[in-house]
Design an enzyme around this catalytic site. Structure first.
Site, PDB file in Angstrom:
ATOM      1  N   SER A 136       0.864  -1.172   0.000  1.00  0.00           N
ATOM      2  CA  SER A 136       0.000   0.000   0.000  1.00  0.00           C
ATOM      3  C   SER A 136       0.903   1.226   0.000  1.00  0.00           C
ATOM      4  CB  SER A 136      -0.937  -0.034   1.205  1.00  0.00           C
ATOM      5  OG  SER A 136      -1.729   1.123   1.274  1.00  0.00           O
ATOM      6  N   TYR A 150      -4.459   8.651  -6.381  1.00  0.00           N
ATOM      7  CA  TYR A 150      -3.565   7.673  -5.764  1.00  0.00           C
ATOM      8  C   TYR A 150      -4.007   7.362  -4.332  1.00  0.00           C
ATOM      9  CZ  TYR A 150       0.865   5.493  -4.357  1.00  0.00           C
ATOM     10  OH  TYR A 150       1.832   4.616  -3.903  1.00  0.00           O
ATOM     11  N   LYS A 154      -5.213   3.771  -2.674  1.00  0.00           N
ATOM     12  CA  LYS A 154      -4.509   3.138  -1.566  1.00  0.00           C
ATOM     13  C   LYS A 154      -5.388   3.004  -0.322  1.00  0.00           C
ATOM     14  CE  LYS A 154      -0.654   2.213  -3.644  1.00  0.00           C
ATOM     15  NZ  LYS A 154      -0.257   0.797  -3.889  1.00  0.00           N
TER      16      LYS A 154
END
Length: 281
Positions: A136, A150, A154
């Site tokens: 992660s 992003y 994650k």
């Protein structure tokens, strides 16, 4: 004891370091990437190693994931550790990241490791053993400016892995979510980073400054990916690996601060938030 590792994104960055170190430690490695020739080139010097299998795997194509798993089992008989490493970075403020870019980010960073894990799980369940390790990010627990896509991807990884851990524990399968800070993993090279497609005047100056800042950071990050690979191999050897492994002094400090902030927010909510049950009276 020797293990069989299946590593995604083994053509550059952290995936190369994990693959090399696993081989050096006597493990068997299935090193995968969209372009097997790139993986082979990255692992130059290991081509004659009988413990190495290089095979194609496109995260967004479940068929290639299943084919890679079949090849791994045919060659080595089992899979012990899946390392979901491959990812990319769509940068930008939310309004300048196009809807298509957001979908592509999630397709790679979320559905990608899900595709591979879905292909591997029948093998691990049959073995009644295995370890799923998914990379992660600090951005999976702490929101960051200019990282809307992003960070979304994650945070989703964190939730998926937390639930998956409960799903697969009855079959002897362990999971670890890895939250690295800033490491020199090649995430910021042109092949892994995509800049925003859209332009909004209010964001223009900050967008230009952010792009310049991120580009200048490439190769200058404090974290050493070789040391991270060593740490991950240590985690993979643990009989009871942690649910989360926070990697890097920057990540540890930021996530500690986030935990303190969350506790403060819970306390601030206590008076108004506690007494909301249905009143049967």
């Amino acid at each position: 004891m020797s293990k069989v590792f299946l590593v995604t994104g083994a053509g550059r960055g952290l995936g190369v370091d994990i693959s090399r170190q696993a081989l050096a430690a006597g493990h068997q490695v299935v090193a995968t990437g969209r372009r097997p020739e790139t993986v082979t080139e990255a692992l130059d010097g290991e081509q004659d190693n009988l413990n190495l299998l290089v095979t194609a795997l496109d995260l967004t194509d479940p068929d290639t994931a299943e084919a890679a798993v079949r090849a791994a089992v045919e060659r080595f008989g089992r899979i012990d550790v899946l390392v979901n490493n491959a990812a990319n970075f769509y940068a930008g403020y939310f309004e300048v990241v196009s809807p298509q870019q957001m979908r592509q980010q999630i397709a790679t960073n979320d559905f990608g490791p899900m595709n591979v894990t879905r292909a591997v799980l029948p093998v691990l369940r049959e073995q009644r053993a295995g370890h799923i390790m998914t990379i992660s990010s600090l951005a999976g627990l702490v929101g960051q400016e200019f990282c809307a896509a992003y960070t979304t991807s994650k945070f989703a990884i964190e939730g998926w892995m937390e639930a998956l851990r409960l799903d697969v524990a009855p079959f002897g399968i362990r999971t670890t979510t890895v939250e690295p800070g800033f490491f020199r993993t090649e995430l910021l090279v042109d092949a892994s980073t995509t800049w925003p497609e859209l332009a909004v005047e209010d964001y223009a100056a900050n967008t230009a400054a952010q792009i310049e800042g991120w580009k200048s950071m490439n190769g200058q990050q404090a974290g050493d990916p070789a040391k991270l690979a060593t740490a991950l191999l240590t985690v993979a050897e643990l009989e009871e690996p942690p649910a989360r492994f926070v990697a890097g002094a920057d990540a540890i400090a930021s996530i500690e601060a986030k935990a303190t902030e969350l506790l403060a927010q819970v306390e601030a909510s206590r008076e108004l938030g506690m007494d909301l049950a249905h009143d049967d009276a």
